[in-house]
Design a protein around this motif. Structure first.
Motif, PDB file in Angstrom:
ATOM      1  N   GLY B  20       0.836  -1.186   0.000  1.00 17.72           N
ATOM      2  CA  GLY B  20       0.000   0.000   0.000  1.00 17.72           C
ATOM      3  C   GLY B  20       0.865   1.227   0.000  1.00 17.72           C
ATOM      4  O   GLY B  20       2.079   1.137   0.132  1.00 17.72           O
ATOM      5  N   CYS B  21       0.249   2.348  -0.129  1.00 15.46           N
ATOM      6  CA  CYS B  21       1.036   3.571  -0.265  1.00 15.46           C
ATOM      7  C   CYS B  21       1.787   3.869   1.013  1.00 15.46           C
ATOM      8  O   CYS B  21       2.839   4.433   1.009  1.00 15.46           O
ATOM      9  N   CYS B  22       1.262   3.463   2.172  1.00 17.12           N
ATOM     10  CA  CYS B  22       1.947   3.798   3.425  1.00 17.12           C
ATOM     11  C   CYS B  22       1.453   2.885   4.527  1.00 17.12           C
ATOM     12  O   CYS B  22       0.827   3.318   5.472  1.00 17.12           O
ATOM     13  N   SER B  23       1.720   1.623   4.341  1.00 20.00           N
ATOM     14  CA  SER B  23       1.281   0.669   5.354  1.00 20.00           C
ATOM     15  C   SER B  23       2.434   0.336   6.278  1.00 20.00           C
ATOM     16  O   SER B  23       3.299  -0.447   5.945  1.00 20.00           O
ATOM     17  N   PRO B  24       2.483   0.936   7.410  1.00 16.98           N
ATOM     18  CA  PRO B  24       3.628   0.710   8.295  1.00 16.98           C
ATOM     19  C   PRO B  24       3.601  -0.686   8.910  1.00 16.98           C
ATOM     20  O   PRO B  24       2.555  -1.289   9.083  1.00 16.98           O
ATOM     21  N   LEU B  25       4.783  -1.113   9.222  1.00 23.43           N
ATOM     22  CA  LEU B  25       4.988  -2.426   9.822  1.00 23.43           C
ATOM     23  C   LEU B  25       4.164  -2.592  11.089  1.00 23.43           C
ATOM     24  O   LEU B  25       3.719  -3.686  11.425  1.00 23.43           O
ATOM     25  N   VAL B 111      12.116   3.948  -4.301  1.00 28.46           N
ATOM     26  CA  VAL B 111      12.125   2.682  -3.567  1.00 28.46           C
ATOM     27  C   VAL B 111      12.581   2.865  -2.121  1.00 28.46           C
ATOM     28  O   VAL B 111      12.033   2.239  -1.205  1.00 28.46           O
ATOM     29  N   LEU B 112      13.565   3.722  -1.909  1.00 38.24           N
ATOM     30  CA  LEU B 112      14.023   3.942  -0.543  1.00 38.24           C
ATOM     31  C   LEU B 112      12.949   4.631   0.285  1.00 38.24           C
ATOM     32  O   LEU B 112      12.729   4.304   1.457  1.00 38.24           O
ATOM     33  N   GLU B 113      12.259   5.545  -0.345  1.00 37.90           N
ATOM     34  CA  GLU B 113      11.170   6.234   0.351  1.00 37.90           C
ATOM     35  C   GLU B 113      10.060   5.245   0.705  1.00 37.90           C
ATOM     36  O   GLU B 113       9.483   5.298   1.791  1.00 37.90           O
ATOM     37  N   ALA B 114       9.771   4.333  -0.224  1.00 34.86           N
ATOM     38  CA  ALA B 114       8.727   3.337   0.042  1.00 34.86           C
ATOM     39  C   ALA B 114       9.120   2.434   1.203  1.00 34.86           C
ATOM     40  O   ALA B 114       8.299   2.108   2.059  1.00 34.86           O
ATOM     41  N   LEU B 115      10.381   2.057   1.238  1.00 38.52           N
ATOM     42  CA  LEU B 115      10.853   1.218   2.332  1.00 38.52           C
ATOM     43  C   LEU B 115      10.740   1.941   3.660  1.00 38.52           C
ATOM     44  O   LEU B 115      10.282   1.377   4.658  1.00 38.52           O
ATOM     45  N   ALA B 116      11.178   3.179   3.659  1.00 47.93           N
ATOM     46  CA  ALA B 116      11.104   3.962   4.898  1.00 47.93           C
ATOM     47  C   ALA B 116       9.659   4.096   5.348  1.00 47.93           C
ATOM     48  O   ALA B 116       9.358   4.057   6.543  1.00 47.93           O
ATOM     49  N   ALA B 117       8.752   4.220   4.385  1.00 52.63           N
ATOM     50  CA  ALA B 117       7.335   4.367   4.714  1.00 52.63           C
ATOM     51  C   ALA B 117       6.776   3.091   5.329  1.00 52.63           C
ATOM     52  O   ALA B 117       5.811   3.128   6.081  1.00 52.63           O
ATOM     53  N   VAL B 118       7.385   1.968   4.994  1.00 51.99           N
ATOM     54  CA  VAL B 118       6.940   0.715   5.591  1.00 51.99           C
ATOM     55  C   VAL B 118       7.354   0.652   7.057  1.00 51.99           C
ATOM     56  O   VAL B 118       6.631   0.132   7.905  1.00 51.99           O
ATOM     57  N   LEU B 119       8.516   1.205   7.344  1.00 52.35           N
ATOM     58  CA  LEU B 119       9.061   1.091   8.692  1.00 52.35           C
ATOM     59  C   LEU B 119       8.363   1.998   9.683  1.00 52.35           C
ATOM     60  O   LEU B 119       8.142   1.629  10.834  1.00 52.35           O
ATOM     61  N   VAL B 120       8.028   3.194   9.245  1.00 50.57           N
ATOM     62  CA  VAL B 120       7.406   4.165  10.155  1.00 50.57           C
ATOM     63  C   VAL B 120       6.109   4.663   9.542  1.00 50.57           C
ATOM     64  O   VAL B 120       5.957   4.647   8.321  1.00 50.57           O
ATOM     65  N   PRO B 121       5.198   5.099  10.358  1.00 43.33           N
ATOM     66  CA  PRO B 121       3.877   5.527   9.889  1.00 43.33           C
ATOM     67  C   PRO B 121       3.962   6.523   8.742  1.00 43.33           C
ATOM     68  O   PRO B 121       3.473   6.266   7.670  1.00 43.33           O
ATOM     69  N   ALA B 122       4.564   7.639   8.994  1.00 38.92           N
ATOM     70  CA  ALA B 122       4.788   8.614   7.944  1.00 38.92           C
ATOM     71  C   ALA B 122       6.191   9.123   8.147  1.00 38.92           C
ATOM     72  O   ALA B 122       6.563   9.464   9.247  1.00 38.92           O
TER      73      ALA B 122
END
Lengths: 148, 148
Positions: B20-25, B111-122
DNA sequence: TGTCAAGGTAGAAGAATGTCGAAACACGGT
DNA sequence: ACCGTGTTTCGACATTCTTCTACCTTGACA
């Protein structure tokens, strides 16, 4: 001697110390040391089971999850789950605490934020993948050789 | 058939579609498929050489680096570097393009931004590496709540 | 067209990893 | 004190990964 909080965490990289408070991957090349320590953390996350464990713990109510809950989710033996939790623990991603019969795991505070900070520059309003000098001709540039 | 841009990238997970666009872990547990695809990316970053390659490419002037430059940095054979670049390529982290004699690699945009978005909410504007992550932008309220 | 350099592929050796069952350890309850 | 349940440790095995050497492909240039 307790297994948790003992010898495991003594090797905790303490991410923030390693990469500085906000040293993004793209600002300057990582040193050999930095990449080794950082890779240890990413490698711990580089397994489907461990990533899911991490997510289960992080998203669990109260911010912590019991091993017994985690084991039921997977079609894996108890020792295998325990092994993966140990890997996550030694990578500094989670911490475990025994309370009575059960052991509860939680995400190490700040570690996910620190990782995200490594990946992107602190101000991500626009993706700067194409710099102003995006059109580079044939000539190759010198790399800041970082000493092997 | 060209090696780059061909069969390699067809398996590109396209991170954003997956999580998803911003689904955090920490918001909800990852599914088995999500964790498998995400783990593929993290595993690619879970090697010191590859992480350093990634950093060298990302931080290089113009946002791209020639393989010949990358090879010099390490005390490894050419094929080994080539192998690591392939792993990064198949993980969707970098793209390679041949221009004349040399092959240039660059970070897959976003891709790096997407990964970071997975780790933290925003992706936070300021990095709260210290425990005082009090101003959490949006979402994720469960974690701090700890009832002993 | 022939030659040279850059980079990729193929296959193999050795190390590391994921998984299991058996056993050991840590508690709580009877 | 004993037993039962939850969790970790210990060996063992199959698989995967990192790295190498040897060879192949691509493109530039005389």
């Amino acid at each position: 001697m307790s297994k948790h909080g003992g010898a495991d965490e003594r090797a905790l990289p303490q991410l923030a110390d390693l990469v500085g408070c906000c040293s993004p991957l793209a600002r300057e090349p990582l040193s050999a040391e930095q990449s080794t320590e950082l890779a240890r953390v990413f490698k711990a996350m580089g397994d489907p089971v461990r990533l899911r464990l991490l997510s289960l713990i992080a998203s669990h109510a109260g911010g912590e999850a019991c091993v017994c809950d985690l084991t039921d989710v997977f079609d894996l033996s108890g020792p295998t789950i325990s092994h993966h939790l140990k890997v996550l623990r030694e990578a500094g991603l989670i911490t475990g605490e025994r309370r009575g019969t059960w052991v509860y795991y939680r995400i190490q505070p700040g570690v996910l934020e620190a990782l995200a900070a490594v990946l992107v520059p602190a101000v991500p309003q626009a993706v700067p993948t194409d710099l102003e000098s995006a059109t580079i001709p044939e000539g190759r540039r010198e790399l800041p050789v970082v000493e092997a």
